[in-house]
Each structure stands twice: as C-alpha cells, then as structure tokens.
Design an enzyme around this catalytic site. Structure first.
Site, PDB file in Angstrom:
ATOM      1  N   ASP A  91      -8.018  -7.336   0.491  1.00 40.51           N
ATOM      2  CA  ASP A  91      -7.095  -7.661   1.583  1.00 40.51           C
ATOM      3  C   ASP A  91      -7.768  -7.293   2.892  1.00 40.51           C
ATOM      4  O   ASP A  91      -8.632  -6.419   2.922  1.00 40.51           O
ATOM      5  CB  ASP A  91      -5.797  -6.848   1.463  1.00 40.51           C
ATOM      6  CG  ASP A  91      -6.011  -5.401   1.898  1.00 40.51           C
ATOM      7  OD1 ASP A  91      -5.677  -5.071   3.054  1.00 40.51           O
ATOM      8  OD2 ASP A  91      -6.559  -4.602   1.110  1.00 40.51           O
ATOM      9  N   CYS A 125      -8.130 -28.068  12.127  1.00 39.48           N
ATOM     10  CA  CYS A 125      -9.323 -28.926  12.096  1.00 39.48           C
ATOM     11  C   CYS A 125      -8.952 -30.407  11.944  1.00 39.48           C
ATOM     12  O   CYS A 125      -9.646 -31.275  12.480  1.00 39.48           O
ATOM     13  CB  CYS A 125     -10.245 -28.500  10.956  1.00 39.48           C
ATOM     14  SG  CYS A 125     -10.995 -26.871  11.220  1.00 39.48           S
ATOM     15  N   HIS A 170      -6.286 -21.652  10.339  1.00 45.12           N
ATOM     16  CA  HIS A 170      -7.649 -22.040   9.962  1.00 45.12           C
ATOM     17  C   HIS A 170      -8.361 -20.904   9.235  1.00 45.12           C
ATOM     18  O   HIS A 170      -8.982 -21.116   8.177  1.00 45.12           O
ATOM     19  CB  HIS A 170      -8.473 -22.442  11.192  1.00 45.12           C
ATOM     20  CG  HIS A 170      -9.942 -22.528  10.877  1.00 45.12           C
ATOM     21  ND1 HIS A 170     -10.505 -23.616  10.255  1.00 45.12           N
ATOM     22  CD2 HIS A 170     -10.937 -21.605  11.008  1.00 45.12           C
ATOM     23  CE1 HIS A 170     -11.797 -23.369  10.036  1.00 45.12           C
ATOM     24  NE2 HIS A 170     -12.079 -22.168  10.491  1.00 45.12           N
ATOM     25  N   CYS A 222      -7.692 -27.898   7.101  1.00 42.37           N
ATOM     26  CA  CYS A 222      -6.542 -27.197   7.667  1.00 42.37           C
ATOM     27  C   CYS A 222      -5.997 -27.974   8.871  1.00 42.37           C
ATOM     28  O   CYS A 222      -6.698 -28.808   9.451  1.00 42.37           O
ATOM     29  CB  CYS A 222      -6.927 -25.777   8.084  1.00 42.37           C
ATOM     30  SG  CYS A 222      -7.681 -25.669   9.723  1.00 42.37           S
ATOM     31  N   GLY A 230     -11.373   4.262   0.031  1.00 40.59           N
ATOM     32  CA  GLY A 230     -12.303   5.049   0.829  1.00 40.59           C
ATOM     33  C   GLY A 230     -13.556   4.308   1.238  1.00 40.59           C
ATOM     34  O   GLY A 230     -14.552   4.930   1.624  1.00 40.59           O
ATOM     35  N   ASP A 232       0.856  -1.185   0.000  1.00 37.36           N
ATOM     36  CA  ASP A 232       0.000   0.000   0.000  1.00 37.36           C
ATOM     37  C   ASP A 232       0.894   1.237   0.000  1.00 37.36           C
ATOM     38  O   ASP A 232       2.112   1.141   0.114  1.00 37.36           O
ATOM     39  CB  ASP A 232      -0.963  -0.031   1.187  1.00 37.36           C
ATOM     40  CG  ASP A 232      -0.246  -0.085   2.526  1.00 37.36           C
ATOM     41  OD1 ASP A 232       0.980   0.144   2.568  1.00 37.36           O
ATOM     42  OD2 ASP A 232      -0.906  -0.363   3.541  1.00 37.36           O
ATOM     43  N   SER A 233       0.285   2.411  -0.136  1.00 34.60           N
ATOM     44  CA  SER A 233       1.085   3.624  -0.360  1.00 34.60           C
ATOM     45  C   SER A 233       1.552   4.290   0.928  1.00 34.60           C
ATOM     46  O   SER A 233       2.395   5.181   0.899  1.00 34.60           O
ATOM     47  CB  SER A 233       0.251   4.630  -1.143  1.00 34.60           C
ATOM     48  OG  SER A 233      -0.813   5.098  -0.330  1.00 34.60           O
ATOM     49  N   GLY A 234       0.974   3.891   2.062  1.00 35.64           N
ATOM     50  CA  GLY A 234       1.256   4.578   3.317  1.00 35.64           C
ATOM     51  C   GLY A 234       0.210   5.614   3.669  1.00 35.64           C
ATOM     52  O   GLY A 234       0.146   6.072   4.810  1.00 35.64           O
ATOM     53  N   GLY A 235      -0.637   5.978   2.708  1.00 37.54           N
ATOM     54  CA  GLY A 235      -1.613   7.051   2.940  1.00 37.54           C
ATOM     55  C   GLY A 235      -2.595   6.745   4.054  1.00 37.54           C
ATOM     56  O   GLY A 235      -2.849   7.588   4.918  1.00 37.54           O
ATOM     57  N   PHE A 236      -3.122   5.530   4.054  1.00 37.59           N
ATOM     58  CA  PHE A 236      -4.146   5.198   5.051  1.00 37.59           C
ATOM     59  C   PHE A 236      -3.562   5.218   6.463  1.00 37.59           C
ATOM     60  O   PHE A 236      -4.168   5.769   7.390  1.00 37.59           O
ATOM     61  CB  PHE A 236      -4.753   3.820   4.750  1.00 37.59           C
ATOM     62  CG  PHE A 236      -5.808   3.413   5.748  1.00 37.59           C
ATOM     63  CD1 PHE A 236      -7.083   3.954   5.680  1.00 37.59           C
ATOM     64  CD2 PHE A 236      -5.527   2.514   6.766  1.00 37.59           C
ATOM     65  CE1 PHE A 236      -8.063   3.596   6.608  1.00 37.59           C
ATOM     66  CE2 PHE A 236      -6.496   2.151   7.690  1.00 37.59           C
ATOM     67  CZ  PHE A 236      -7.765   2.694   7.609  1.00 37.59           C
ATOM     68  N   ASP A 245      -2.311   8.378  -1.925  1.00 35.99           N
ATOM     69  CA  ASP A 245      -3.597   9.073  -1.920  1.00 35.99           C
ATOM     70  C   ASP A 245      -3.917   9.564  -0.519  1.00 35.99           C
ATOM     71  O   ASP A 245      -3.278   9.177   0.452  1.00 35.99           O
ATOM     72  CB  ASP A 245      -4.721   8.161  -2.432  1.00 35.99           C
ATOM     73  CG  ASP A 245      -4.991   6.980  -1.498  1.00 35.99           C
ATOM     74  OD1 ASP A 245      -4.053   6.543  -0.807  1.00 35.99           O
ATOM     75  OD2 ASP A 245      -6.130   6.484  -1.477  1.00 35.99           O
ATOM     76  N   GLN A 271     -11.316   7.481  -5.473  1.00 35.81           N
ATOM     77  CA  GLN A 271     -11.926   8.011  -4.256  1.00 35.81           C
ATOM     78  C   GLN A 271     -13.271   8.641  -4.621  1.00 35.81           C
ATOM     79  O   GLN A 271     -13.720   8.519  -5.747  1.00 35.81           O
ATOM     80  CB  GLN A 271     -10.987   9.017  -3.579  1.00 35.81           C
ATOM     81  CG  GLN A 271      -9.708   8.407  -3.015  1.00 35.81           C
ATOM     82  CD  GLN A 271      -9.925   7.571  -1.768  1.00 35.81           C
ATOM     83  OE1 GLN A 271     -11.010   7.515  -1.201  1.00 35.81           O
ATOM     84  NE2 GLN A 271      -8.862   6.890  -1.327  1.00 35.81           N
ATOM     85  N   CYS A 279     -13.307 -29.170   7.122  1.00 35.87           N
ATOM     86  CA  CYS A 279     -12.136 -28.338   6.820  1.00 35.87           C
ATOM     87  C   CYS A 279     -10.866 -29.195   6.867  1.00 35.87           C
ATOM     88  O   CYS A 279     -10.722 -30.053   7.740  1.00 35.87           O
ATOM     89  CB  CYS A 279     -12.039 -27.192   7.829  1.00 35.87           C
ATOM     90  SG  CYS A 279     -10.608 -26.127   7.581  1.00 35.87           S
TER      91      CYS A 279
END
Length: 375
Positions: free
Chosen positions: A266, A309, A335, A306, A216, A92-96, A146, A189, A304
């Site tokens: 994500d 489980c 899991h 995994c 956003g 990510d860009s770091g903006g958030f 952004d 945005q 499941c």
C-alpha cells in the site's frame, strides 16, 4: 460464508501470484492497496477506485478513531457502508501514525498514550483497544498493534522494540478472538538485522496469523537497504500465507518487492502525487506543472486507457493544475491509480507465464527512456 484463505497459484523465482478469498470478494496477488486514510481515497469516488482495478483498500485506524470515531462508524453500519465500498478493506493498527503524528506520546509495556494531532485531546491505544477499534470499523483484514522504531537506531534499541511488538502481537491475537471471515495479520520487525528479523518471524509463526506483514521498512532507510532486507525476510515467513510490505511505494520499489516474494503493498504515493501535479507513467514521472506541457495536445501516455489519457491533453491538465481546479487532482489521481494497478496486472500475468524477468527488464528499459520529447 466464504472463509478467509490464500491460495498460491504460480511462482517465478521468488515472485508469487495467487488469490486471497474473503467474504467480500477476491484479492488478486500481488495486490496494490490504495490508501483511504479518512474513509476516502482523496479526489476519487469509490466506484472510480474500483474501476482502476483495485480489489482492496486500506483505512487508517488512527485517523478514523479520532474522527469521526470508530464507535460512530459502527453505529452507522460499519466502514464499508459508511464509505460506500463493498470490497475488502484492510485497516492498519494505528501504531505507525501514533509514532509519526501524535504529540507528546508516552510508550509503556501496556500501550501508548498520546495527544491528538487534531485537537490535543488525550487518547490511549493498547493492543486490545486497537483490536476493538478495528472490530468496530468492521475491516476484513486487521493488523496487530506494533511499535515502529524510527531508523536509524542501534541494534539494541531495534531488538527491544521488536520484542515489545512480539508481546503486543500475542496480546492482539488474544484480543482478536475468533472472528470467522475476518483475518488478523502479524507484523515482522527487526530493522535491517537478519537475526532480529528471523527471531521476529519465529515469534509470529508460533502465535499463528492469517497473514504476515514486513514492517519497519520504507521509513527512510533507502531502496538498497530495503531490498537487502527483502532478499531474505520473506523467506522467514510461512509460504502458504500472504506477505504484506507496508507503505511501499514507487513503481520500481513495488516491482523489486514482488520480485523478492511480496504479495501485498500500500502507499499514498499515487494519490498524493496526483494532487501535487505528478503523473507516473511507463516512461517515468511527469511534472504537469512544467511549462513544456502548456501547448502539448498529446495525452500523458498514448497507450493508457484511463479517463485522463483517453479524454484530456497534457495542455489541459497543465492548465487546470495551474488554475487550482479540483479536476486536476481527480484526473491525475485516477491516472496514477490506474497505472499502479496496470503494473500489478502485468506482473500477475508475467509470473503466471513464467516470464517475470523479461517483463521486469522491459519495465526498466521503458522507464529509462524518460518522457516523450517536447513538441
């Protein structure tokens, strides 16, 4: 060398399935990206994350630039080698994080100055610096820098913020330059206002990116408002490029986003939930802390595959969580990540077969049943 490219294989309604090709491997879409904030998916070995079916990880520019620093990671051979992950990485860009974590930040046309949440040291991120940091990290998919306005906000404030982000998108594009095999994504945005979303999409498309994120959202506006935007926003973006919904989400958010034309997502949820005793299953959420599990010899989900489980009972998982044992977070995170990737695989198959609506109906019906009856 493989170029970065996206091929759309099937659609079913607005839902899409395809493949993103990168020099470090293919990403099957729709794709869920586990979050490796500080160059690790918490409580997981990289090979275990790969074993869940993840084709790509997300790394956090803000956290990595502060510690251990992008320059150090570059000297040590780049982020892939540093964290022992050979598949693609999106940063990510770091903006958030600047907006949500940093103290005493100051926003100007040039960029953002802020104090580190770790030690109070002063830093500046501009579109150019964000591109430089992500180049030093060596990520395969780079996000343009952004501004993320906190909702709710007035239309005027959202419009002003969006237009600043579009100017920063152009500067990010210019600073990114020509990097064969690496991709740059723009970020739409515009809050929950269709006209602003459309204006943003048009600005980004004019600049030209390898993929487009819908930014956003998932910032507290609620699922109904988010789905309301997703009913139209993906349609403003080029059909032949991947669409990435940032920071989503819960299983039913993910399914609803894919239904509306989203290709990538994500979220920290599967790993964060795992560390706090929450397991996500086909029948909804399980709180392993609850006393009802203390004597239960059954797995979290008998269907499941995994390790949690296959090899451990609810009673054991309850015990190790109550005892603050590290294996608790490890098993529950494995899991959860396995379950999220299972959803993605089933959706890809359903879209390819043209049976997405039937699959979605079954998905919601299973969740409505709730957890199995206590013993």
């Amino acid at each position: 060398m493989t170029k970065f490219s996206f091929s759309l294989h099937n659609t079913d309604g607005a839902a899409r399935t395809g493949v993103i090709d990168t020099p470090r491997g293919q990403i099957r879409t729709p794709a869920f990206m586990p979050v490796g904030t500080a160059a690790t998916v918490k409580a997981m070995m990289p090979e275990s994350v790969a074993a869940t079916g993840a084709d790509i990880l997300l790394g956090n520019t803000y956290h990595l630039m502060l510690r251990p620093t992008a320059e150090r990671i570059d000297r040590l051979g780049g982020l892939h080698r540093f964290m022992n992950w050979s598949k693609p990485i999106l940063t990510d860009s770091g903006g958030f994080q600047v907006m949500s974590l940093a103290d005493l930040r100051k926003l100007t046309e040039h960029g953002v100055t802020f104090k580190s949440h770790i030690d109070g040291s002063k830093h500046e991120i501009t579109p150019e610096r964000s591109m430089e940091i992500q180049r030093l990290l060596g990520s395969d998919i780079v996000m343009c820098f952004d501004e993320c306005p906190a909702l709710p906000a007035s239309d005027a404030a959202v419009a002003e913020s969006m237009r600043l982000s579009m100017r920063w998108a152009q500067r990010s594009r210019d600073a990114f330059g020509d990097r064969p095999g690496h991709a740059l994504f723009g970020i739409m945005q515009g809050g929950v206002t269709p006209e602003l979303r459309e204006e943003s999409a048009e600005a980004l498309t004019r600049i030209g990116f390898d993929g487009y994120a819908i930014g956003g959202l998932a910032v507290g506006e609620g699922q109904a408002a988010m789905f309301g935007v997703l009913d139209y926003a993906p349609g403003f973006l080029p059909v032949d490029k991947p669409r990435y919904l940032m920071g989503v989400g819960k299983p039913d958010d993910i399914v609803g986003a894919v239904k509306r034309g989203v290709d990538m997502m994500d979220c920290v949820l599967p790993s964060r939930s795992g560390r706090t005793g929450q397991a996500w299953t086909r029948r909804g959420q399980i709180n392993i802390k609850n006393a009802r599990h203390a004597d239960d010899p059954r797995p979290l989900d008998e269907d499941c595959t995994c390790p949690a489980c296959r090899n451990y009972s609810r009673a054991y998982l309850h015990h190790v969580f109550r005892s603050n044992e590290m294996i608790s977070g490890m098993l529950l995170t494995w899991h959860n990540l396995h379950y999220f990737q299972q959803i993605m695989g089933e959706m890809r198959a359903a879209i390819a077969a043209g049976t997405f609506d039937a699959w979605e109906e079954q998905f919601h019906a299973m969740r409505a049943l709730g957890d199995i009856e206590p013993l």
